[in-house]
Design a protein around this motif. Structure first.
Motif, PDB file in Angstrom:
ATOM      1  N   ILE A   1      31.339  90.756  63.501  1.00 54.14           N
ATOM      2  CA  ILE A   1      30.059  90.062  63.557  1.00 54.14           C
ATOM      3  C   ILE A   1      28.943  91.078  63.696  1.00 54.14           C
ATOM      4  O   ILE A   1      28.926  91.878  64.634  1.00 54.14           O
ATOM      5  CB  ILE A   1      30.014  89.075  64.732  1.00 54.14           C
ATOM      6  CG1 ILE A   1      31.112  88.017  64.564  1.00 54.14           C
ATOM      7  CG2 ILE A   1      28.647  88.410  64.833  1.00 54.14           C
ATOM      8  CD1 ILE A   1      31.226  87.085  65.739  1.00 54.14           C
TER       9      ILE A   1
ATOM     10  N   GLN B   1      33.242  76.504  62.418  1.00 57.29           N
ATOM     11  CA  GLN B   1      32.255  75.825  63.261  1.00 57.29           C
ATOM     12  C   GLN B   1      31.100  76.732  63.674  1.00 57.29           C
ATOM     13  O   GLN B   1      30.197  76.295  64.398  1.00 57.29           O
ATOM     14  CB  GLN B   1      32.948  75.262  64.505  1.00 57.29           C
ATOM     15  CG  GLN B   1      34.031  74.246  64.174  1.00 57.29           C
ATOM     16  CD  GLN B   1      34.627  73.624  65.412  1.00 57.29           C
ATOM     17  OE1 GLN B   1      33.910  73.234  66.332  1.00 57.29           O
ATOM     18  NE2 GLN B   1      35.943  73.525  65.455  1.00 57.29           N
ATOM     19  N   GLY B   2      31.136  77.993  63.247  1.00 58.68           N
ATOM     20  CA  GLY B   2      30.043  78.898  63.560  1.00 58.68           C
ATOM     21  C   GLY B   2      29.956  79.283  65.015  1.00 58.68           C
ATOM     22  O   GLY B   2      28.870  79.588  65.516  1.00 58.68           O
TER      23      GLY B   2
ATOM     24  N   THR C   1      21.010  83.715  65.401  1.00 59.83           N
ATOM     25  CA  THR C   1      22.081  82.809  65.805  1.00 59.83           C
ATOM     26  C   THR C   1      23.086  83.543  66.685  1.00 59.83           C
ATOM     27  O   THR C   1      23.151  84.781  66.689  1.00 59.83           O
ATOM     28  CB  THR C   1      22.792  82.211  64.584  1.00 59.83           C
ATOM     29  OG1 THR C   1      23.334  83.281  63.777  1.00 59.83           O
ATOM     30  CG2 THR C   1      21.834  81.387  63.747  1.00 59.83           C
TER      31      THR C   1
ATOM     32  N   ARG D   1      27.095  84.050  68.411  1.00 61.06           N
ATOM     33  CA  ARG D   1      28.528  83.904  68.223  1.00 61.06           C
ATOM     34  C   ARG D   1      29.247  84.420  69.471  1.00 61.06           C
ATOM     35  O   ARG D   1      28.809  85.388  70.104  1.00 61.06           O
ATOM     36  CB  ARG D   1      29.034  84.706  67.013  1.00 61.06           C
ATOM     37  CG  ARG D   1      28.551  84.216  65.667  1.00 61.06           C
ATOM     38  CD  ARG D   1      29.153  82.884  65.286  1.00 61.06           C
ATOM     39  NE  ARG D   1      28.763  82.495  63.939  1.00 61.06           N
ATOM     40  CZ  ARG D   1      27.648  81.846  63.621  1.00 61.06           C
ATOM     41  NH1 ARG D   1      26.786  81.536  64.583  1.00 61.06           N
ATOM     42  NH2 ARG D   1      27.372  81.536  62.381  1.00 61.06           N
TER      43      ARG D   1
ATOM     44  N   ARG E   1      23.118  87.589  66.433  1.00 59.33           N
ATOM     45  CA  ARG E   1      23.126  88.073  65.053  1.00 59.33           C
ATOM     46  C   ARG E   1      21.710  88.397  64.588  1.00 59.33           C
ATOM     47  O   ARG E   1      20.720  87.973  65.200  1.00 59.33           O
ATOM     48  CB  ARG E   1      23.773  87.021  64.149  1.00 59.33           C
ATOM     49  CG  ARG E   1      25.196  86.685  64.561  1.00 59.33           C
ATOM     50  CD  ARG E   1      25.743  85.550  63.716  1.00 59.33           C
ATOM     51  NE  ARG E   1      25.956  85.969  62.345  1.00 59.33           N
ATOM     52  CZ  ARG E   1      26.222  85.127  61.343  1.00 59.33           C
ATOM     53  NH1 ARG E   1      26.255  83.818  61.571  1.00 59.33           N
ATOM     54  NH2 ARG E   1      26.423  85.580  60.128  1.00 59.33           N
TER      55      ARG E   1
END
Length: 338
Positions: free
Chosen positions: A91, A68-69, A153, A155, A149
């Motif tokens: 990550i 699902q990211g 994006t 996380r 990131r």
């Protein structure tokens, strides 16, 4: 150290009596991993669970959110001697606090420029909304637990304190991001009565937006004599940042809505999005926010605080403590360590 014959541990991020966090790589593929260790009979809570149970819980949640990211991929759970090891995807990127600090150093602004802060703010809303849609409450949403990131994006980095919505849950959260209903100083009996509720994450989300808007954690001294209400003190700080910071002007109403002391008064994600879409701003002259339809009331209860400030120099100072609680000159901005 070679774990299970497959993972070479190359550096220690943290190491203590309960275990540790290590960087490493998978030997055959060379893929970079993070390895978390939990030792037996440490971190025992009132229910009798220990650090190993907490790590197994985190592994299960990572598996639940796979694809699902939202969080790292759980690679493998290894039980060896008296320890449990969780191997997970590493990550690339920076923790949110480091990401903010780098941008403030670059241009000397009181906030992160909206061109960069805007996508991150919306990304934070997406993260919280998606986690809540899974029936989970993070309970420890803080800058160190959000990774930005290289492509911008976001996380989540850690899920060990996440819990099912409505399940019994003790106090959790980092200073400045922990909701007042889960704060210190509560009786043990009250602690046993707490449950995981999405409002806890909404309060922490307001803290993350405050970091984007001011470059500071939302930490306020609690021992000042005759201290003004927290909402007013945050509002004054935001109004000062808004004089020169476009991000502070955009985010201030949402921050104050999310940071309402009573859980039922906190804005939901949809309402924050609406405020940003409607371009609800605190004017740079510090006279207060332009009122949009529905602004100024929580989901329930009395109206939320809206800053109304007079002109006049020192009277507009925000709380005069920085992120560490130490005194700092009025009007200074930035991130500790920047």
């Amino acid at each position: 150290m070679l774990l299970a014959g497959r993972y070479a541990l190359t550096a220690a991020v943290r190491h203590d009596a309960e275990g540790g966090v290590f960087l490493g790589r998978e030997v055959s593929s060379g893929a970079e991993v993070v390895v978390k260790q939990a030792r037996a009979h440490t971190g025992v809570d009132r229910a009798g669970t220990d650090a190993r149970d907490a790590l197994r819980h985190e592994a299960a949640l990572l598996a639940r959110l796979a694809g699902q990211g939202l969080a790292p991929l759980a690679v493998e759970l290894i039980e060896q001697e008296d320890s449990v090891f969780l191997v997970q995807e590493r990550i690339a990127g920076q923790p949110l606090d480091d990401w903010v600090a780098a941008r403030l150093r670059r241009d000397g602004r009181p906030d992160v420029d909206w061109a960069e802060a805007g996508p991150v703010a919306h990304g934070l809303l997406d993260l919280v909304e998606q986690v809540h849609a899974q029936g989970l409450v993070l309970r420890d949403l803080s800058p160190g637990n959000v990774m930005v990131r290289p492509d911008g994006t976001l996380r989540l980095a850690h899920l060990e304190l996440a819990a099912e919505t409505g399940r019994p849950a003790g106090s959790a959260g980092a200073p400045g991001y922990r909701a007042p209903e889960h704060g210190p100083g509560r009786l043990a009996a009250a602690d046993r009565g707490r449950v995981a509720h999405p409002a806890v994450d909404l309060y922490a989300l307001g803290g993350l937006l405050f970091l984007l808007a001011t470059g500071h954690d939302p930490l306020l001294s609690e021992d000042l004599p005759r201290a003004r209400p927290v909402a007013e003190r945050l509002g004054r700080w935001l109004a000062l940042a808004a004089r020169t910071g476009g991000t502070a002007r955009r985010l201030a109403p949402a921050i104050l809505g999310l940071r309402a002391e009573h859980p039922r008064q906190r804005w939901g994600v949809a309402r924050v999005r609406a405020a940003l879409r409607d371009d609800l701003l605190v004017p740079p002259d510090g006279t207060g926010a332009r009122r949009a339809p529905g602004y100024g009331t929580g989901a329930a209860g009395p109206p939320a605080f809206r800053p109304r400030l007079r002109h006049g120099g020192p009277r507009l100072r925000p709380d005069t403590t920085g992120p560490s609680g130490a005194a700092r000159p009025a009007g200074t901005t930035g991130v500790s360590g920047a």
